[in-house]
Motif scaffolding. Sequence first.
Motif, short mmCIF file in Angstrom:
data_model
loop_
_atom_site.label_atom_id
_atom_site.label_comp_id
_atom_site.label_asym_id
_atom_site.label_seq_id
_atom_site.Cartn_x
_atom_site.Cartn_y
_atom_site.Cartn_z
N LEU A 372 0.61 -1.37 -0.15
CA LEU A 372 0.13 -0.31 0.12
C LEU A 372 1.13 1.26 -0.24
O LEU A 372 0.03 2.22 0.32
CB LEU A 372 -0.94 -0.14 1.43
CG LEU A 372 -2.16 -0.82 0.60
CD1 LEU A 372 -2.50 -1.93 0.45
CD2 LEU A 372 -3.35 -0.69 2.22
N ASN A 373 2.09 1.19 0.14
CA ASN A 373 3.32 2.08 0.47
C ASN A 373 2.78 2.81 1.21
O ASN A 373 2.59 4.37 1.65
CB ASN A 373 2.91 3.05 -1.12
CG ASN A 373 3.66 4.53 -1.59
OD1 ASN A 373 4.78 4.14 -1.26
ND2 ASN A 373 3.92 5.43 -2.21
N HIS A 374 2.96 2.54 2.02
CA HIS A 374 2.96 3.16 3.46
C HIS A 374 4.61 3.41 4.64
O HIS A 374 5.46 2.78 3.98
CB HIS A 374 2.13 2.11 4.56
CG HIS A 374 0.39 2.94 4.51
ND1 HIS A 374 -0.97 1.62 5.11
CD2 HIS A 374 -0.68 3.40 3.89
CE1 HIS A 374 -1.61 1.62 4.25
NE2 HIS A 374 -1.26 3.37 4.46
N LYS A 375 4.01 4.89 4.81
CA LYS A 375 5.38 4.95 5.45
C LYS A 375 5.50 3.41 5.93
O LYS A 375 5.11 3.21 7.49
CB LYS A 375 5.72 5.96 5.35
CG LYS A 375 5.88 7.07 4.66
CD LYS A 375 6.91 8.48 4.81
CE LYS A 375 6.71 9.72 3.90
NZ LYS A 375 7.10 10.81 4.23
N ILE A 376 6.63 3.64 7.00
CA ILE A 376 6.94 2.49 7.83
C ILE A 376 7.38 3.78 9.10
O ILE A 376 8.25 3.73 9.01
CB ILE A 376 8.24 1.49 7.75
CG1 ILE A 376 7.74 0.67 6.58
CG2 ILE A 376 8.46 0.49 8.98
CD1 ILE A 376 9.22 -0.67 5.87
#
Length: 410
Positions: A372-376
């Motif tokens: 989902l191209n979330h920032k970690i």
Amino acid sequence: MNVKEIKANIKSCKTLRFSISDGLYIKPNKNKKSGAWELRYTINGSRRFMTLEGSNFPEMTLTDAKALANNIKQQIKNGIDPLAERARRNEEHIITITDLFDDWYKGVSHKLKHPHIQLRYFNNEIKPQIGRLKITDVNARDIRSILQKAVSEGRPSIANKALLQCKQLFKHAQKLDLTTSNPAIAFNESDAGGSGQSRTRCLTLEELKSTFSTFRKHSDIFTRDNYIAVILLLALGIRKGELIASKWDEFNFDGLLWQMPKERSKTGVAITIPIPTELLSYFEELKVRACGSDYLFPARRASKRRAYISDDTLNHALAKMFGMKVDSNKKPYPNLLGEANVEYFVIHDLRRTCRSLLAELGIGNDIAERCLNHKIKGVAGVYNRYDYLEERRSALSTLADLVIPLTNDH
């Protein structure tokens, strides 16, 4: 000098201008039949010429020109420079709310990560109701009307954003001394959409099957392009804005990769998205439907603003299927999805549905979040720079195997 003498002088004049009386001049035009009225005056030790606004001679008579010149001379006696006042007046073009937004947007758009979002809020929520009003004519009831409309349509978060933009606009007007009041300042979240709460809507597999079935039955309302867009949003977990602005040169179909540039990624970081082979036929269909456009989803009508579909295209198409009124000139359709036992959802809920389906399929959290191209967040985000490309390829392929049969396309 009388009118007859003025006409004769215009025809025979060999200089740039000639004097009429007491600082009043005429500057002949090229046709030697008319001329511009000018006034010569001195202020603060400087001599200046100014053209009298209105009409040239003979449209403006000698009597009227003298009267206008006398009024200007009185201003000069009071220490007012008429040329400076004219320049100031010409710059005061911020009159309506639309003028105000344009001036504000010009100053902040380069500072915003996604300036088109602010433009969309204004065009959709504020401009239709108060865009043509003078800044000083807008009152608190106008602001309340904007908020109530968004809330009544089930868009509380948009009401909050519209309120924030109204406050910013009138604060800008106050800075420019265009108004002394801010009609939005007394309103808060409780007057708009309430405190923001994250949506939790997630579609079940049965709902997805009913949704796509309803879309197919009413393809005259929900077009094939929109249908494919929904499949891609669900199967890839990408954001709507990232998909509709995508260009063909970002794709390597031989390598089954989509190279999304950082400029369009919401996280501001470029990402490589693996393309499941199950989705290739949809991209091939879009290529044909694009008719040579650089974009996967080209604009469906001529637009000077941009060459791909509007941010609201998919939102409105889905809203129509729920019987909502999105076109003021057309009667809304029945609640077709509601009749198919599909609870109301919005386009962004497809992204949450994708994430939930990945979890149901047993996909690890790190891999699903990267899909989902979330920032970690936190320390892990700093030190874990692994891309999980092959793991994401496998995960999205597994998801496509689950999703595609629900569309009944393959």
